[in-house]
Design an enzyme around this catalytic site. Structure first.
Site, short mmCIF file in Angstrom:
data_model
loop_
_atom_site.label_atom_id
_atom_site.label_comp_id
_atom_site.label_asym_id
_atom_site.label_seq_id
_atom_site.Cartn_x
_atom_site.Cartn_y
_atom_site.Cartn_z
N GLU A 263 0.95 -1.11 -0.11
CA GLU A 263 -0.06 0.15 0.04
C GLU A 263 0.96 1.15 0.16
O GLU A 263 1.39 1.50 0.88
CB GLU A 263 -0.79 -0.19 1.34
CG GLU A 263 -2.11 0.63 1.10
CD GLU A 263 -1.96 2.12 1.57
OE1 GLU A 263 -1.61 3.18 0.81
OE2 GLU A 263 -2.23 2.43 2.66
N CYS A 297 -1.61 8.78 2.86
CA CYS A 297 -1.45 8.34 1.51
C CYS A 297 -2.54 8.73 0.52
O CYS A 297 -2.10 8.96 -0.77
CB CYS A 297 -0.89 6.65 1.39
SG CYS A 297 -2.46 5.88 2.45
N GLU A 392 4.07 13.13 -4.81
CA GLU A 392 3.60 13.07 -3.37
C GLU A 392 4.41 13.86 -2.39
O GLU A 392 5.38 13.88 -2.27
CB GLU A 392 3.44 11.62 -2.81
CG GLU A 392 2.73 11.65 -1.48
CD GLU A 392 2.76 10.04 -1.36
OE1 GLU A 392 4.00 9.08 -1.22
OE2 GLU A 392 1.81 9.68 -0.64
P1 NAI Z 1 9.09 4.86 4.20
O1 NAI Z 1 8.58 3.94 3.24
O2 NAI Z 1 10.73 4.81 4.20
O3 NAI Z 1 8.84 4.14 5.71
C1 NAI Z 1 7.71 3.26 5.96
C2 NAI Z 1 8.12 2.02 6.85
O4 NAI Z 1 8.99 1.00 5.99
C3 NAI Z 1 8.97 2.40 8.06
O5 NAI Z 1 8.64 1.29 9.07
C4 NAI Z 1 10.49 2.33 7.55
O6 NAI Z 1 11.39 1.98 8.80
C5 NAI Z 1 10.42 0.84 6.73
N1 NAI Z 1 11.49 0.91 5.78
C6 NAI Z 1 12.23 1.91 5.37
N2 NAI Z 1 13.19 1.28 4.39
C7 NAI Z 1 12.96 0.13 4.28
C8 NAI Z 1 13.42 -1.19 3.42
N3 NAI Z 1 14.26 -0.87 2.74
N4 NAI Z 1 12.92 -2.22 3.79
C9 NAI Z 1 11.88 -2.31 4.52
N5 NAI Z 1 11.35 -1.61 5.47
C10 NAI Z 1 11.67 -0.25 5.09
O7 NAI Z 1 8.64 6.07 4.27
P2 NAI Z 1 9.44 7.15 5.16
O8 NAI Z 1 10.82 7.55 4.79
O9 NAI Z 1 9.11 7.27 6.72
O10 NAI Z 1 8.78 8.56 4.35
C11 NAI Z 1 9.32 9.02 3.09
C12 NAI Z 1 7.98 9.38 2.18
O11 NAI Z 1 7.26 8.07 2.00
C13 NAI Z 1 6.94 10.26 2.75
O12 NAI Z 1 7.33 11.45 2.55
C14 NAI Z 1 5.67 9.92 1.82
O13 NAI Z 1 6.10 10.44 0.40
C15 NAI Z 1 6.01 8.79 1.75
N6 NAI Z 1 5.22 7.74 2.74
C16 NAI Z 1 3.90 7.17 2.39
C17 NAI Z 1 3.07 6.38 3.35
C18 NAI Z 1 1.87 5.92 2.54
O14 NAI Z 1 1.04 5.70 3.59
N7 NAI Z 1 1.60 5.73 1.42
C19 NAI Z 1 3.45 6.36 4.52
C20 NAI Z 1 4.77 7.02 4.87
C21 NAI Z 1 5.48 7.61 3.99
#
Ligand code: NAI
Length: 780
Positions: A263, A297, A392
């Site tokens: 997602e 999101c 985004e």
């Molecule tokens: P992210 O996608 O890096 O983090 C989400 C989760 O994934 C966290 O628990 C993080 O520790 C984990 N994660 C990070 N790198 C990983 C990897 N290589 N393998 C497995 N797990 C990993 O999101 P982040 O850095 O917190 O936010 C960056 C951007 O992502 C935001 O500015 C936004 O644009 C987007 N985002 C979108 C979301 C959504 O619900 N669609 C939620 C959060 C962020």
């Protein structure tokens, strides 16, 4: 402030919620946390700080998990899973129900802790996040109760690794944990590093509910820990977060057999037509983009307003922005709180600063001098291709543009590589229900926005990911068909030696079937096909990348097929069956000559049955209307996935092809089929049957050649929406990894050989459709 002043200004006075109990809970825990593994908390290890983004104060120290911690959590989950699944649905329901009750009992503690940790206004955590969390556990207690009866033939996947983001910390946990547990899985969950506290409080609730040890394990840490979970011995990864990380996870899990749901991000349109109730649409927009500081999101972050009302709407919007109250998230009168972390704040600031040739409008009434606050922002005048219109921002930033006609609105709305959600606002029911199906999005809200419920599936299309959370569809992603795994080895073609001599009656011109026409292979090469005794049976073209591209182009030109009625598609499938039946003997003989197994007649008969089944389902595989606890109904509409590339099975050269093709086209998809590599001639014989059966040009395209080459091109092709491989297991990794480009849906043979003799049409129908959840006002 005096009462007189309040009456003069009509300003809200401060109404702060006390943080005392939540802070006391943290102190009780020693303000330092280990992980929750096998039913108890481990001692803290190497720690990092978790801060309140509104004040910068350190709330607690969390442990960065090591590989040993991840292994221990997975081991505990694995050990617990058998008994948890064997307990039966009603047993599990009791626990889920107990968790829901405890969440309710401690709802304020959860809400305050969430607000302290994440920065979201208490009004939101208290009235939206936490009630939805409870609803999720109650709803899924019911699904557990009903599983034995309603999910026959399906079972738990096993151990699920779950990785969640920071925007709805406890709600995302609930979306992942409740369905997993209901279906008999155990979990290892990693909350986001910024926001782990409510997950740890939830662990305590699991303990209080007496949940068996190891069923829920929670480990903390950053993305490196996420990677360890992805690579661990788990059966599924469920991820919510950024598209870039989603793509990495797709690549990392390729060929491992791990189930995957993603997602991801979005840039969801918010469409206001000129007959909309503008004041309601303004309030909706406040919810769409300033709810949770825009860190949602599915935020309605792209405003599209019809020209006739654009000026008036923007005036109203700017006026409304001035009344948004920014500040202490614990104040019950606050509309906009703090963004989650200075890192996110810096990213939003950078993106907004990059805006060129546009008007940036910001209101920052009472913006606190300290803390991670970003003012509500409106950016006007960007062109549709500008980065800020496409990417985004994940902050309280709205970009806006105008449109003239409904058709233009649809075009602008769909001009994105995402496809998570869309909102449309109009008083005209005909217009609303005309536009909703045209929007490329997993969720559409009509005259409302950001509505969620446990009964209503949520998830995206395109690069917003795949899989659904919530509702019956969400349960499918936590179950698998019962039955053992078995690797499928490549089936070798028979060899022979024709020394260039063509036996009488064999047409040497090998062709493909593309766009309703028999066309020569682009490569100009063909291959001989031999029977079991080395006798030459015919020739087929060696399909190349260009043939795949031509077939995809033909399939895309046949988009109108998706709009035909199920009734019409059924008629065409019956006609196909009739024409195949008329040549049954010929096809049976061809299969026997190719495979030497002597079961050609049985295979043709089964193929006819699959055509009949698909025709039967064409007008019956309907969506669901979900009762949701607000004024409205959520329609789960089934839509075709689009263009599906299929590597057809070798074990059943005709039946394998028809079993995949028939349900796919019955649901309105177009297909590009790679015929059985070892035994392709039943597929090439089918060209004539297709030509005489009223199947529109481009709906079915058939290629011959090496599965490896055709599969690679299909998986990388950006205009193919899904790839199914019933070819040998050794191709699965390549297909799943290559599909990461446009995050296409894949269904590959990861060691689950298909039993073609059984009619499993429903599995194909499910894979051939995507659910679009359309929320419409309904009832009082
Ligand atoms: P992210 O996608 O890096 O983090 C989400 C989760 O994934 C966290 O628990 C993080 O520790 C984990 N994660 C990070 N790198 C990983 C990897 N290589 N393998 C497995 N797990 C990993 O999101 P982040 O850095 O917190 O936010 C960056 C951007 O992502 C935001 O500015 C936004 O644009 C987007 N985002 C979108 C979301 C959504 O619900 N669609 C939620 C959060 C962020």
């Amino acid at each position: 402030m005096t009462i007189k002043e309040i009456f003069d200004t009509m300003d809200y006075g401060p109404a702060p919620e006390s943080a005392a109990e939540a802070l006391a809970w943290l102190v009780d825990q020693g303000s330092q946390f280990g992980h929750f593994i096998n039913g108890s908390f481990t001692a803290p290890g190497q720690t990092f700080e978790s801060k309140n983004p509104a004040t910068g104060e350190v709330l607690a120290e969390l442990t960065q998990a090591t590989q040993k911690d991840v292994d221990a959590a997975v081991k505990a989950a694995r050990a617990a899973q058998g008994a948890w699944a064997a307990m039966g649905g009603s047993g599990r329901a009791t626990y889920l129900y107990a968790i829901a009750r405890l969440l309710q009992k401690h709802s304020r503690l959860f809400a305050v802790l969430e607000t302290l940790d994440n920065g979201k206004p208490i009004r939101e955590s208290r009235d939206i996040d936490i009630p939805l969390v409870q609803r999720h556990f109650y709803h899924h207690a019911g699904h557990a109760q009903l599983m034995d009866e309603e999910m026959s033939g399906r079972e738990a996947l096993g151990v699920c690794g779950q990785i969640i983001p920071w925007n709805f910390p406890l709600l995302m946990l609930a979306w992942k944990v409740a369905p997993a547990l209901a279906m008999g899985n155990t979990v290892v969950l990693k909350p986001a590093e910024y926001t782990s506290l409510t997950a740890l409080l939830f662990a305590d609730i699991c303990r209080q509910a007496g949940l068996p040890k190891g069923v829920v394990n929670i480990i903390t840490g950053d993305g490196a820990v996420g990677e360890m979970i992805v690579n661990a011995d788990v059966d599924k990864i469920a991820f919510t977060g950024s598209t870039s990380v989603g793509r990495k996870i797709r690549e990392a899990t390729a060929g491992t057999g791990k189930a995957l749901t993603l997602e991801l991000g979005g840039k969801s349109p918010y469409i206001v037509f000129d007959d909309a109730d503008l004041d309601s649409a303004i309030e909706g927009l406040v919810d769409a983009i300033w709810f949770n500081q825009g860190q949602v999101c599915c935020a309605g972050s792209r405003l599209l307003v019809q020209e006739g009302v654009a000026e008036r709407f923007h005036q109203k919007l700017r006026a409304r922005m001035k009344t948004l109250r920014l500040g202490d998230p614990l104040d019950k009168c606050i509309d906009v709180g703090a963004v989650v972390d200075p890192v996110q704040h810096a990213e939003i600031t950078r993106m907004v600063a990059s805006a060129k040739n546009c008007t940036v409008h910001q209101t920052a009434v009472n913006m606190p001098a300290k803390g991670c606050f970003f003012p509500p922002t409106l950016i006007e005048g960007l062109s549709p291709a500008d980065t800020l219109m496409q990417e985004e921002i994940f902050g309280p930033v709205l970009v806006s543009t105008t449109f003239r006609t409904p058709a233009e609105a649809v075009e602008l709305a769909n001009n994105t590589h995402y496809g998570l959600a869309a909102t449309l606002w109009t008083e005209n029911v005909n217009l609303a229900l005309d536009i909703a199906p045209k929007l490329v999005a997993g969720v559409v809200w009509v005259n409302g926005t950001n509505m969620f419920d446990a009964a209503a599936p949520f998830g995206g299309v395109r690069e917003s990911g795949f899989g659904r959370e919530g509702g019956v569809e969400g349960l499918m992603a936590y179950t698998k068909p019962t039955g053992a795994l078995d690797t499928l080895n490549p089936v070798g073609a028979f060899e022979g030696d024709d020394k260039g001599a063509a036996p009488a009656g064999i047409d040497r011109t090998a062709k493909m079937f593309i766009g309703g026409k028999q066309t020569r292979p682009d490569s100009g090469y063909s291959k001989s096909v031999y029977g079991p005794k080395g006798d030459l049976l015919g020739h087929v073209g060696a399909g190349s990348r260009k043939d795949v591209r031509n077939a995809v182009e033909a399939a895309n030109a046949a988009k109108g097929w998706a709009k035909t009625t199920g009734h019409l598609r059924a008629q065409i499938l019956y006609y196909l069956a009739e024409n195949l039946a008329a040549r049954a003997g010929e096809f049976a003989a061809r299969i026997d000559a190719m495979t030497g197994k002597g079961d050609g007649t049985v295979e043709v008969e089964a193929s006819l049955q699959r055509l009949f089944s698909a025709a039967a389902w064409a007008d019956k595989y309907d969506g669901l209307a979900h009762g949701v606890p607000i004024r409205g109904v959520a329609l789960g509409m089934k839509e075709p996935v689009g263009t599906i590339g299929v590597l057809c099975a070798d074990e059943a050269p005709l039946l394998g092809l028809i079993s995949a093709m028939a349900p796919a086209i019955a649901m309105g998809n177009r297909v590009v089929l790679a015929a059985s590599q070892a035994f392709p001639l039943a597929a090439t014989d089918l060209y004539q049957v297709l030509e005489t059966s009223d199947v529109p040009a481009g709906v079915v395209n058939i290629l011959t050649g090496a599965h490896k080459d055709l599969g690679d091109t299909m998986a990388k092709h950006l205009d193919i929406d899904a790839v199914w491989s019933f070819s040998s297991t050794d191709l699965s990794k390549m297909i799943e990894a290559a599909s990461a480009g446009n995050l296409k849906r894949t269904w590959v043979n990861n060691g689950r050989a298909f039993d073609w003799s059984r009619d499993q049409s429903k599995r194909f129908l499910q894979a051939a459709t995507e659910v679009k959840t359309v929320w419409i006002p309904y009832g009082e």
